[in-house]
Design a protein around this motif. Structure first.
Motif, PDB file in Angstrom:
ATOM      1  N   UNK A  50      48.494  58.888  63.550  1.00  0.00           N
ATOM      2  CA  UNK A  50      49.481  59.939  63.329  1.00  0.00           C
ATOM      3  C   UNK A  50      49.791  60.745  64.568  1.00  0.00           C
ATOM      4  N   UNK A  51      48.927  60.682  65.571  1.00  0.00           N
ATOM      5  CA  UNK A  51      49.187  61.363  66.838  1.00  0.00           C
ATOM      6  C   UNK A  51      50.343  60.690  67.563  1.00  0.00           C
ATOM      7  N   UNK A  52      51.017  61.435  68.435  1.00  0.00           N
ATOM      8  CA  UNK A  52      52.163  60.907  69.167  1.00  0.00           C
ATOM      9  C   UNK A  52      51.845  60.746  70.650  1.00  0.00           C
ATOM     10  N   UNK A  53      52.439  59.726  71.237  1.00  0.00           N
ATOM     11  CA  UNK A  53      52.349  59.507  72.676  1.00  0.00           C
ATOM     12  C   UNK A  53      53.760  59.436  73.240  1.00  0.00           C
ATOM     13  N   UNK A  54      54.004  60.145  74.334  1.00  0.00           N
ATOM     14  CA  UNK A  54      55.321  60.094  74.978  1.00  0.00           C
ATOM     15  C   UNK A  54      55.160  59.443  76.343  1.00  0.00           C
ATOM     16  N   UNK A  55      56.006  58.447  76.607  1.00  0.00           N
ATOM     17  CA  UNK A  55      55.994  57.698  77.852  1.00  0.00           C
ATOM     18  C   UNK A  55      57.242  58.055  78.657  1.00  0.00           C
ATOM     19  N   UNK A  56      57.082  58.278  79.950  1.00  0.00           N
ATOM     20  CA  UNK A  56      58.208  58.644  80.822  1.00  0.00           C
ATOM     21  C   UNK A  56      59.015  59.783  80.219  1.00  0.00           C
ATOM     22  N   UNK A  57      58.397  60.931  79.981  1.00  0.00           N
ATOM     23  CA  UNK A  57      59.095  62.007  79.273  1.00  0.00           C
ATOM     24  C   UNK A  57      60.381  62.433  79.966  1.00  0.00           C
ATOM     25  N   UNK A  58      61.386  62.690  79.137  1.00  0.00           N
ATOM     26  CA  UNK A  58      62.649  63.258  79.603  1.00  0.00           C
ATOM     27  C   UNK A  58      62.727  64.682  79.057  1.00  0.00           C
ATOM     28  N   UNK A  59      63.875  65.318  79.164  1.00  0.00           N
ATOM     29  CA  UNK A  59      64.002  66.717  78.776  1.00  0.00           C
ATOM     30  C   UNK A  59      63.616  66.935  77.309  1.00  0.00           C
ATOM     31  N   UNK A  60      62.827  67.957  77.071  1.00  0.00           N
ATOM     32  CA  UNK A  60      62.372  68.299  75.716  1.00  0.00           C
ATOM     33  C   UNK A  60      63.396  69.239  75.087  1.00  0.00           C
ATOM     34  N   UNK A  61      64.492  68.675  74.636  1.00  0.00           N
ATOM     35  CA  UNK A  61      65.571  69.469  74.053  1.00  0.00           C
ATOM     36  C   UNK A  61      65.211  69.870  72.616  1.00  0.00           C
ATOM     37  N   UNK A  62      66.021  70.743  72.038  1.00  0.00           N
ATOM     38  CA  UNK A  62      65.794  71.138  70.647  1.00  0.00           C
ATOM     39  C   UNK A  62      65.917  69.937  69.714  1.00  0.00           C
ATOM     40  N   UNK A  63      66.861  69.058  69.984  1.00  0.00           N
ATOM     41  CA  UNK A  63      67.010  67.864  69.150  1.00  0.00           C
ATOM     42  C   UNK A  63      65.774  66.966  69.244  1.00  0.00           C
ATOM     43  N   UNK A  64      65.214  66.861  70.433  1.00  0.00           N
ATOM     44  CA  UNK A  64      64.004  66.064  70.596  1.00  0.00           C
ATOM     45  C   UNK A  64      62.842  66.715  69.839  1.00  0.00           C
ATOM     46  N   UNK A  65      62.716  68.025  69.945  1.00  0.00           N
ATOM     47  CA  UNK A  65      61.653  68.723  69.236  1.00  0.00           C
ATOM     48  C   UNK A  65      61.762  68.517  67.730  1.00  0.00           C
ATOM     49  N   UNK A  66      62.988  68.566  67.215  1.00  0.00           N
ATOM     50  CA  UNK A  66      63.190  68.352  65.786  1.00  0.00           C
ATOM     51  C   UNK A  66      62.813  66.928  65.393  1.00  0.00           C
ATOM     52  N   UNK A  67      63.188  65.973  66.256  1.00  0.00           N
ATOM     53  CA  UNK A  67      62.926  64.581  65.913  1.00  0.00           C
ATOM     54  C   UNK A  67      61.429  64.266  65.914  1.00  0.00           C
TER      55      UNK A  67
END
Length: 275
Positions: A50-67
């Motif tokens: 259930x944990x998340x991993x982000x690879x090559x992170x891009x901008x953490x926009x509000x839409x990304x946070x919601x997703x």
């Protein structure tokens, strides 16, 4: 300065795509050296835990946070900078998820610490720093992460690449191991902006695996792997042994369904040891 390389309003041009129920891609325009239209892509993966991993992170926009709040627990446990270049937004994600483990290749923490006059790049400590050499394949990240992923440090690559296989969805995640230009999806929301120039078109032709991919093969053989071709070939053969049918590159479109075939075409010379 990183500000010259990234979109001023990433929320206006980012494409958020559910590649699988466990994988979300975040695609944005990115002009390398301000001229080459290569695009950029972050990838968020939900682990079995259930944990998340982000690879090559891009901008953490509000839409990304919601997703990501809808993807599993919404808790990011791992922030991966997969090579010496894909790390600009590590600090932004680390501030939002301070308990996440930051992972990257050796030398990157030092590179970031020595960066000045760039407020996007911080000096956060890395929990796991892959070291080159005979013991590189002994590196572990965590039991939950290691259960879902195979990974290889392609230390013979000029950019010091970390390549990952997300086993549950048979998906290869990589940064600059190979491109898949043109970056159609990554520029699909760009309305205004400079047109693609001749230099960008030439580079796009070199970094396309279409046809026999001879130009790309030459680029990788003579430039990317020339420092340690034997070590590079060894890494490519290991990655080829993995079971995947999808490839997520940072630059260019995602390859779904025939990713293994494209990989084998691009790296044919390295798999055989001769061109």
């Amino acid at each position: 300065m990183s500000s010259k390389l990234i979109p001023s309003k990433p929320e206006d041009v980012m494409v958020i795509r559910d590649l699988t129920p466990n994988i979300v891609t975040l695609s944005v325009p990115f002009n390398r050296f301000g001229k080459l239209r290569v695009g950029g892509r972050g990838t968020v993966v939900k682990l079995t835990s259930g944990s998340l991993a982000v690879f090559s992170p891009v901008a953490l926009t509000q839409d990304v946070q919601k997703r990501i709040s809808l993807l599993g627990s919404g808790k990011v446990g791992y922030i991966i900078a997969p090579d010496m270049e894909h790390h600009i937004f590590v600090s932004e994600w680390a501030r939002a998820f301070p308990d996440a483990k930051i992972i990257g290749p050796e030398g990157l923490p030092q590179k970031r610490s020595s960066t000045t006059n760039d407020d996007k790049i911080g000096k956060e400590p890395f929990a796991v720093e892959f070291k080159a050499g005979p013991g590189k394949r002994q590196t572990k990240i965590s039991p939950e992460f290691d259960a879902d992923f195979e990974f290889e440090f392609v230390d013979a690559h000029v950019n010091k690449e970390l390549v990952f296989l997300y086993k549950p969805d048979r998906t290869l995640i990589q940064a600059d191991l190979f491109f898949n230009l043109p970056a159609t999806e990554q520029y699909s929301r760009v309305v205004d902006g400079p047109k693609e120039g001749a230099l960008s078109r030439i580079f796009g032709a070199i970094q396309s695996p279409q046809g026999d991919a001879t130009k790309m093969k030459r680029f990788i053989w003579y430039l990317v792997s020339k420092g340690d071709r034997e070590g590079f070939n060894d890494s490519i053969r290991l990655i080829d042994s993995w079971d995947f049918d999808t490839v997520i590159p940072c630059h260019g479109d995602t390859i779904v369904g025939d990713g293994k075939e494209v990989f084998r075409k691009v790296f044919d010379w390295h798999l055989s040891g001769k061109k």
